[in-house]
Design an enzyme around this catalytic site. Structure first.
Site: not given
Ligand SMILES: Cc1cc2nc3c(=O)[nH]c(=O)nc-3n(C[C@H](O)[C@H](O)[C@H](O)COP(=O)(O)OP(=O)(O)OC[C@H]3O[C@@H](n4cnc5c(N)ncnc54)[C@H](O)[C@@H]3O)c2cc1C
Length: 357
Positions: A168, A244, A341
Site C-alpha cells: 500500500r 479500509s 490508509e
Molecule cells: C469501498 C472501497 C473499497 C476499497 N477497496 C480497496 C482495496 O481493496 N484495495 C486498495 O488498495 N484500495 C481500496 N480502496 C481505496 C481506493 O479505492 C484506492 O486506493 C484507489 O486507487 C484510489 O483511487 P482514486 O482515484 O479514488 O484516488 P483518490 O482518492 O482521488 O486519490 C488518492 C491519492 O492519490 C493521489 N492521486 C490521484 N490521482 C493521481 C494521479 N493521477 N497522479 C498523482 N496522484 C494522484 C491523490 O492526490 C491522493 O493523494 C477502496 C476504497 C473504497 C471506497
C-alpha cells in the site's frame, strides 16, 4: 487560457469523494490532456496557489474547511492495447475508472487484474498506493507509469522498479510525495492466462480442483466484496467509506512478542523480510471495538471492522475523532500503533499519518 479550461470557483468537493465529506475547493478544474495539465499548473503557479490532485476521491479524507488553491481532477481517458504473443500491453489514461478497465480486460480473457475487481477510483491512482486485494496487487502487472514531473516540467516514463512499490505504498506516497502527476499507467497481462485464486475467501466459492474462468473469478471477487460492503453502492448502509481505514501493521519479532504477551494467538502472515503482517481488523476487534459501533453520525461498518463509515450529518472532523478513538484504543490495549490508509487533504500536522485533533 480558453474559457473551457478556466477553473471554476468554490466547487463543493464532498460529491467528488466516496465518503461524501469535506468542504469546497477554492478553484477546481478537470484535466482532459497533458497539454491542459500544463496550462492549469501554469495558471496556479502564476497566482502562487497550491495544487491538489484528485482521482475518484475514494482514498481521501477532505477537511470540512475545504482546500485552498487549485484542485485538479484527473480525467484523461485514452486507452490503448497491443498484443504480443501471449503478452498484452494495456495503457490507460489516469482518469479511466479502474473497475471499468478491469472488466474490459477480464472480458477479453486477459489475466492479471481479475482479483482487483470492484476497487473504486481511477487508474492513475492505482500505483500511488500499489492497490491490492485478494492476493493480487498492481505491482504484479504494472509495466510503467507515464508521469508529469513537477520538478522540471518534463513528461516521462517511470519503469515499475522506479516506482518503488511496496505494501500500500510507493515513492509517490513517500519520498516523492506531490512531485509526480500520473498521466497514464501501463500493464502487462497474459492473454488466455489462468486467473489467480490464492485467497481463501474467494477460493471457497469454487469446488476443490475447479478451474474457474476469469469472469467467474471476477464475479466471486465482487460477491466477496459485496458481503463486506467493499463495493461502492449508494444503497448500502456502509456505502460512504474510503475502504479500509487502517493499514495492516507489519511487526518485527520483538513487537510481536510484546503483542503475544497481551493477546493470545494473533493471526500472523510471515513477510519476505522476516517480519509479520497482522490483520488490523483483528486488532481493532480484540481491542474491544465492534462492527456497527457508532459515535453519532460516524461509526465502524456493520460488515467490516476496518472500514469507518460516514452517515447523514457526518463531518470530516467527526470521522477524524473516530479514527483517533480506534487508533488510541488499539494502542492502549495491544501496544500496536495503526497507521491510516487514506490520504488526508486540508488538515494540519499529522502523527504517523493521522492528522492531530
Ligand atoms: C469501498 C472501497 C473499497 C476499497 N477497496 C480497496 C482495496 O481493496 N484495495 C486498495 O488498495 N484500495 C481500496 N480502496 C481505496 C481506493 O479505492 C484506492 O486506493 C484507489 O486507487 C484510489 O483511487 P482514486 O482515484 O479514488 O484516488 P483518490 O482518492 O482521488 O486519490 C488518492 C491519492 O492519490 C493521489 N492521486 C490521484 N490521482 C493521481 C494521479 N493521477 N497522479 C498523482 N496522484 C494522484 C491523490 O492526490 C491522493 O493523494 C477502496 C476504497 C473504497 C471506497
Amino acid at each position: 487560457m480558453s474559457s473551457s479550461l478556466e477553473p471554476q470557483r468554490s466547487v463543493p468537493l464532498a460529491a467528488c469523494t466516496s465518503l461524501q465529506l469535506g468542504g469546497p475547493a477554492q478553484h477546481f478544474a478537470e484535466v482532459q490532456s497533458a497539454e491542459s495539465l500544463c496550462v492549469l499548473l501554469d495558471w496556479a503557479q502564476r497566482r502562487g496557489l497550491p495544487v491538489t490532485l484528485l482521482g475518484g476521491g475514494s482514498n481521501v479524507v477532505i477537511a470540512d474547511a475545504g482546500l485552498p488553491g487549485l484542485v485538479l481532477r484527473m480525467a484523461l481517458r485514452e486507452e490503448t492495447c497491443h498484443v504480443e504473443g501471449e503478452h498484452v500491453h494495456v495503457t490507460a489514461g489516469a482518469g479511466v475508472p479502474w473497475d471499468e478497465l478491469v472488466a474490459r480486460t477480464v472480458a477479453r480473457g486477459w489475466a492479471g487484474l481479475e482479483c482487483l475487481s470492484g476497487i473504486p477510483g481511477s487508474t492513475g491512482a492505482t500505483p500511488i498506493q500499489n492497490v491490492g486485494a485478494y492476493g493480487q496487487e498492481v505491482a504484479d502487472t504494472l509495466a510503467a507509469v507515464q508521469v508529469y514531473d513537477r520538478h522540471d516540467g518534463s513528461v516521462r516514463q517511470l519503469a515499475r522498479a522506479e516506482c518503488e512499490l511496496s505494501y500500500r505504498s510507493s515513492r509517490f506516497k513517500t519520498r516523492d510525495l506531490g512531485r509526480f502527476i500520473v498521466l497514464a499507467a501501463s500493464f502487462t497481462l497474459r492473454a488466455g492466462g489462468a486467473p489467480h485464486l490464492g485467497y481463501a475467501d474467494v477460493a471457497r466459492r469454487f469446488s476443490a480442483g475447479a478451474q474457474p474462468s476469469l469472469p467467474a473469478v471476477r464475479e466471486a471477487v465482487l460477491a466477496t466484496r459485496r458481503e463486506k460492503s467493499m463495493l461502492l453502492d449508494p444503497e448500502d448502509e456502509n456505502g460512504r467509506s474510503c475502504g479500509s481505514f487502517f493499514l495492516n501493521p507489519v511487526l518485527g519479532a520483538a513487537q510481536l512478542d510484546q503483542l503475544r504477551a497481551r493477546a493470545q494467538s494473533p493471526p500472523t502472515y510471515p513477510q519476505a523480510d522476516g517480519r509479520h503482517k497482522l490483520p488490523a481488523a483483528w486488532l481493532i476487534e480484540r481491542a474491544g471495538f465492534h462492527k456497527g459501533q457508532r459515535w453519532g453520525a460516524v461509526g465502524i461498518s456493520t460488515r467490516h471492522s476496518l472500514a469507518l463509515v460516514a452517515h447523514p450529518g457526518a463531518t470530516s472532523r467527526q470521522l477524524l475523532e473516530a479514527a483517533h478513538r480506534v487508533r488510541d484504543g488499539v494502542a492502549a490495549a495491544l501496544g500496536v500503533l495503526l497507521e491510516p490508509e487514506p490520504v488526508f487533504l486540508g488538515f494540519g500536522s499529522a502523527q504517523h499519518g493521522l492528522p492531530s485533533l
